[in-house]
Each structure stands twice: as C-alpha cells, then as structure tokens.
Design a protein around this motif. Structure first.
Motif, PDB file in Angstrom:
ATOM      1  N   ASP A  91     -40.156   0.468  33.355  1.00 18.27           N
ATOM      2  CA  ASP A  91     -39.755   1.847  33.583  1.00 18.27           C
ATOM      3  C   ASP A  91     -38.491   1.903  34.433  1.00 18.27           C
ATOM      4  OD1 ASP A  91     -41.928   3.257  32.217  1.00 18.27           O
ATOM      5  OD2 ASP A  91     -43.175   2.250  33.696  1.00 18.27           O
ATOM      6  N   LEU A  92     -38.311   0.884  35.269  1.00 16.90           N
ATOM      7  CA  LEU A  92     -37.099   0.750  36.062  1.00 16.90           C
ATOM      8  C   LEU A  92     -36.949  -0.705  36.474  1.00 16.90           C
ATOM      9  CD1 LEU A  92     -37.664   0.970  39.602  1.00 16.90           C
ATOM     10  CD2 LEU A  92     -38.973   2.768  38.514  1.00 16.90           C
ATOM     11  N   ALA A  93     -35.752  -1.059  36.889  1.00 16.13           N
ATOM     12  CA  ALA A  93     -35.486  -2.430  37.316  1.00 16.13           C
ATOM     13  C   ALA A  93     -34.403  -2.404  38.387  1.00 16.13           C
ATOM     14  CB  ALA A  93     -35.042  -3.287  36.136  1.00 16.13           C
ATOM     15  N   PHE A  94     -34.425  -3.420  39.243  1.00 18.25           N
ATOM     16  CA  PHE A  94     -33.400  -3.523  40.270  1.00 18.25           C
ATOM     17  C   PHE A  94     -33.256  -4.969  40.701  1.00 18.25           C
ATOM     18  CE2 PHE A  94     -37.383  -2.885  42.488  1.00 18.25           C
ATOM     19  CZ  PHE A  94     -37.318  -3.760  43.569  1.00 18.25           C
ATOM     20  N   GLU A  95     -32.090  -5.287  41.228  1.00 23.20           N
ATOM     21  CA  GLU A  95     -31.857  -6.591  41.823  1.00 23.20           C
ATOM     22  C   GLU A  95     -31.907  -6.409  43.335  1.00 23.20           C
ATOM     23  OE1 GLU A  95     -28.224  -9.717  42.038  1.00 23.20           O
ATOM     24  OE2 GLU A  95     -28.880  -9.125  40.020  1.00 23.20           O
ATOM     25  N   ASP A  96     -32.732  -7.218  44.010  1.00 27.33           N
ATOM     26  CA  ASP A  96     -32.857  -7.062  45.459  1.00 27.33           C
ATOM     27  C   ASP A  96     -31.734  -7.798  46.184  1.00 27.33           C
ATOM     28  OD1 ASP A  96     -33.632  -9.761  45.620  1.00 27.33           O
ATOM     29  OD2 ASP A  96     -35.769  -9.283  45.745  1.00 27.33           O
ATOM     30  N   CYS A  97     -31.740  -7.715  47.511  1.00 23.49           N
ATOM     31  CA  CYS A  97     -30.656  -8.293  48.309  1.00 23.49           C
ATOM     32  C   CYS A  97     -30.619  -9.816  48.258  1.00 23.49           C
ATOM     33  CB  CYS A  97     -30.733  -7.793  49.748  1.00 23.49           C
ATOM     34  SG  CYS A  97     -32.280  -8.226  50.579  1.00 23.49           S
ATOM     35  N   ASP A  98     -31.700 -10.452  47.794  1.00 27.80           N
ATOM     36  CA  ASP A  98     -31.730 -11.909  47.662  1.00 27.80           C
ATOM     37  C   ASP A  98     -31.394 -12.360  46.239  1.00 27.80           C
ATOM     38  OD1 ASP A  98     -32.487 -12.398  50.348  1.00 27.80           O
ATOM     39  OD2 ASP A  98     -34.559 -11.856  49.842  1.00 27.80           O
ATOM     40  N   GLY A  99     -31.044 -11.418  45.366  1.00 25.81           N
ATOM     41  CA  GLY A  99     -30.649 -11.758  44.009  1.00 25.81           C
ATOM     42  C   GLY A  99     -31.793 -11.880  43.021  1.00 25.81           C
ATOM     43  N   PHE A 100     -33.002 -11.465  43.415  1.00 24.96           N
ATOM     44  CA  PHE A 100     -34.144 -11.497  42.492  1.00 24.96           C
ATOM     45  C   PHE A 100     -34.137 -10.225  41.652  1.00 24.96           C
ATOM     46  CE2 PHE A 100     -35.515 -14.318  45.895  1.00 24.96           C
ATOM     47  CZ  PHE A 100     -35.897 -15.431  45.159  1.00 24.96           C
ATOM     48  N   TYR A 101     -34.440 -10.383  40.369  1.00 21.92           N
ATOM     49  CA  TYR A 101     -34.468  -9.258  39.436  1.00 21.92           C
ATOM     50  C   TYR A 101     -35.907  -8.776  39.308  1.00 21.92           C
ATOM     51  CZ  TYR A 101     -33.603  -6.550  35.188  1.00 21.92           C
ATOM     52  OH  TYR A 101     -33.502  -5.554  34.270  1.00 21.92           O
ATOM     53  N   ASN A 102     -36.165  -7.550  39.706  1.00 24.51           N
ATOM     54  CA  ASN A 102     -37.499  -6.956  39.706  1.00 24.51           C
ATOM     55  C   ASN A 102     -37.600  -5.914  38.599  1.00 24.51           C
ATOM     56  OD1 ASN A 102     -38.885  -7.830  42.457  1.00 24.51           O
ATOM     57  ND2 ASN A 102     -36.697  -7.549  42.802  1.00 24.51           N
ATOM     58  N   VAL A 103     -38.497  -6.153  37.662  1.00 27.96           N
ATOM     59  CA  VAL A 103     -38.790  -5.202  36.601  1.00 27.96           C
ATOM     60  C   VAL A 103     -40.058  -4.475  37.019  1.00 27.96           C
ATOM     61  CG1 VAL A 103     -39.577  -5.023  34.221  1.00 27.96           C
ATOM     62  CG2 VAL A 103     -37.661  -6.492  34.775  1.00 27.96           C
ATOM     63  N   VAL A 104     -40.010  -3.148  37.074  1.00 29.04           N
ATOM     64  CA  VAL A 104     -41.123  -2.352  37.571  1.00 29.04           C
ATOM     65  C   VAL A 104     -41.750  -1.572  36.420  1.00 29.04           C
ATOM     66  CG1 VAL A 104     -41.835  -0.585  39.226  1.00 29.04           C
ATOM     67  CG2 VAL A 104     -39.959  -2.150  39.798  1.00 29.04           C
ATOM     68  N   ASP A 105     -43.044  -1.774  36.243  1.00 30.89           N
ATOM     69  CA  ASP A 105     -43.816  -1.038  35.245  1.00 30.89           C
ATOM     70  C   ASP A 105     -44.668  -0.018  36.005  1.00 30.89           C
ATOM     71  OD1 ASP A 105     -44.991  -0.241  32.889  1.00 30.89           O
ATOM     72  OD2 ASP A 105     -46.150  -2.071  32.594  1.00 30.89           O
ATOM     73  N   VAL A 106     -44.369   1.259  35.831  1.00 30.68           N
ATOM     74  CA  VAL A 106     -45.093   2.314  36.532  1.00 30.68           C
ATOM     75  C   VAL A 106     -46.349   2.667  35.739  1.00 30.68           C
ATOM     76  CG1 VAL A 106     -44.998   4.682  37.407  1.00 30.68           C
ATOM     77  CG2 VAL A 106     -42.955   3.225  37.495  1.00 30.68           C
ATOM     78  N   LYS A 107     -47.494   2.614  36.404  1.00 28.98           N
ATOM     79  CA  LYS A 107     -48.771   2.970  35.791  1.00 28.98           C
ATOM     80  C   LYS A 107     -49.392   4.090  36.613  1.00 28.98           C
ATOM     81  CE  LYS A 107     -48.638  -0.090  32.622  1.00 28.98           C
ATOM     82  NZ  LYS A 107     -48.289   0.349  31.283  1.00 28.98           N
ATOM     83  N   THR A 108     -49.881   5.107  35.922  1.00 27.11           N
ATOM     84  CA  THR A 108     -50.581   6.190  36.602  1.00 27.11           C
ATOM     85  C   THR A 108     -52.064   6.093  36.278  1.00 27.11           C
ATOM     86  OG1 THR A 108     -50.163   7.681  34.754  1.00 27.11           O
ATOM     87  CG2 THR A 108     -48.596   7.734  36.587  1.00 27.11           C
ATOM     88  N   HIS A 109     -52.864   6.487  37.237  1.00 25.01           N
ATOM     89  CA  HIS A 109     -54.318   6.401  37.085  1.00 25.01           C
ATOM     90  C   HIS A 109     -54.941   7.686  37.601  1.00 25.01           C
ATOM     91  CE1 HIS A 109     -58.277   4.773  38.883  1.00 25.01           C
ATOM     92  NE2 HIS A 109     -58.486   5.220  37.662  1.00 25.01           N
ATOM     93  N   ARG A 110     -55.390   8.503  36.672  1.00 28.89           N
ATOM     94  CA  ARG A 110     -56.085   9.732  37.067  1.00 28.89           C
ATOM     95  C   ARG A 110     -57.519   9.377  37.438  1.00 28.89           C
ATOM     96  NH1 ARG A 110     -56.198  15.493  33.853  1.00 28.89           N
ATOM     97  NH2 ARG A 110     -57.535  16.577  35.347  1.00 28.89           N
ATOM     98  N   LEU A 111     -57.877   9.605  38.673  1.00 31.64           N
ATOM     99  CA  LEU A 111     -59.147   9.138  39.219  1.00 31.64           C
ATOM    100  C   LEU A 111     -60.369   9.795  38.579  1.00 31.64           C
ATOM    101  CD1 LEU A 111     -58.045   9.033  42.940  1.00 31.64           C
ATOM    102  CD2 LEU A 111     -58.448   7.072  41.436  1.00 31.64           C
ATOM    103  N   SER A 112     -60.237  11.012  38.082  1.00 36.74           N
ATOM    104  CA  SER A 112     -61.407  11.717  37.556  1.00 36.74           C
ATOM    105  C   SER A 112     -61.720  11.388  36.091  1.00 36.74           C
ATOM    106  CB  SER A 112     -61.218  13.226  37.709  1.00 36.74           C
ATOM    107  OG  SER A 112     -60.080  13.646  36.991  1.00 36.74           O
ATOM    108  N   THR A 113     -60.962  10.503  35.474  1.00 29.60           N
ATOM    109  CA  THR A 113     -61.242  10.126  34.086  1.00 29.60           C
ATOM    110  C   THR A 113     -62.189   8.932  34.051  1.00 29.60           C
ATOM    111  OG1 THR A 113     -59.290   8.724  33.986  1.00 29.60           O
ATOM    112  CG2 THR A 113     -59.049  10.996  33.227  1.00 29.60           C
ATOM    113  N   LYS A 114     -62.907   8.800  32.959  1.00 29.07           N
ATOM    114  CA  LYS A 114     -63.896   7.719  32.824  1.00 29.07           C
ATOM    115  C   LYS A 114     -63.280   6.433  32.263  1.00 29.07           C
ATOM    116  CE  LYS A 114     -67.922  10.293  33.205  1.00 29.07           C
ATOM    117  NZ  LYS A 114     -67.885  10.624  34.583  1.00 29.07           N
ATOM    118  N   PHE A 115     -62.388   6.549  31.272  1.00 26.01           N
ATOM    119  CA  PHE A 115     -61.816   5.368  30.623  1.00 26.01           C
ATOM    120  C   PHE A 115     -60.401   5.144  31.131  1.00 26.01           C
ATOM    121  CE2 PHE A 115     -59.386   3.306  27.250  1.00 26.01           C
ATOM    122  CZ  PHE A 115     -60.167   2.192  27.042  1.00 26.01           C
TER     123      PHE A 115
END
Length: 107
Positions: A3-27
C-alpha cells in the motif's frame, strides 16, 4: 504487494501492507502475499515486508481505532500465519489464520 513503501535512513527498503481488522466481525482472514513473491522480494537483504494492522470498530458513522501495530513479517508468530492455495495454480499465499487472535510479536 504494498500500500506504501519507503526507504529508511539506513537504506533499507520497507514495503508496507496495510491491513484493517473490524473487531465486531466473526470471519477475519486477510491475504498477505504469495510465498513466491515474498521469496523473490527477500532476495535483496535490504528489503523488508512490513504489516500495518489497524484494529477498529464502528459506532454509528465513526470508526473507533482500538489498536495499531507496525511489525515486520519476520516477527509475527507462526501460529498466526497459514498457507492457502487459491485457484488452479500451484501458487500459495501467506494468510492470517485469524485476525481475532492477538498478534504474537517476537523481538
């Protein structure tokens, strides 16, 4: 893959997968990434696949954020992950076993 990506100050490439979790759902069993794709991504030691999990519930028209966790996939407990095959091919996906279980984070 991300969903987004960034390179940190140490040169590592971080790929971020955003997951949402609605607490009141069963599955709750969101897909993360195919095993093959993750293996290719980690051929470069400077790459990190990171999960941003936002747990929330809804009150009327408002989302109530209960918890936010930002964690590299390497630090998730194996009990939370599951391999699933989808479709007719041999590809396998990493998938949360259940988001209703608490994240086990190992540091």
């Amino acid at each position: 893959m991300a969903d987004l990506a960034f390179e940190d100050c140490d040169g590592f490439y971080n790929v971020v997968d955003v997951k949402t979790h609605r607490l009141s759902t069963k599955f709750n069993m969101p897909n993360l990434i195919s095993v093959e794709r993750l293996a290719r991504f980690y051929e470069d030691d400077r790459n990190y696949f990171v999960i941003l999990m936002v747990s929330y519930d809804v009150d009327g028209l408002k989302a109530i954020i209960e918890q936010v966790k930002f964690v590299s996939i390497e630090f998730l407990g194996w009990g939370l992950l599951n391999n699933r095959r989808f479709g007719l091919g041999a590809n396998s996906n990493r998938q949360f076993e259940s988001c209703n279980d608490q994240f086990q984070i190992f540091a």
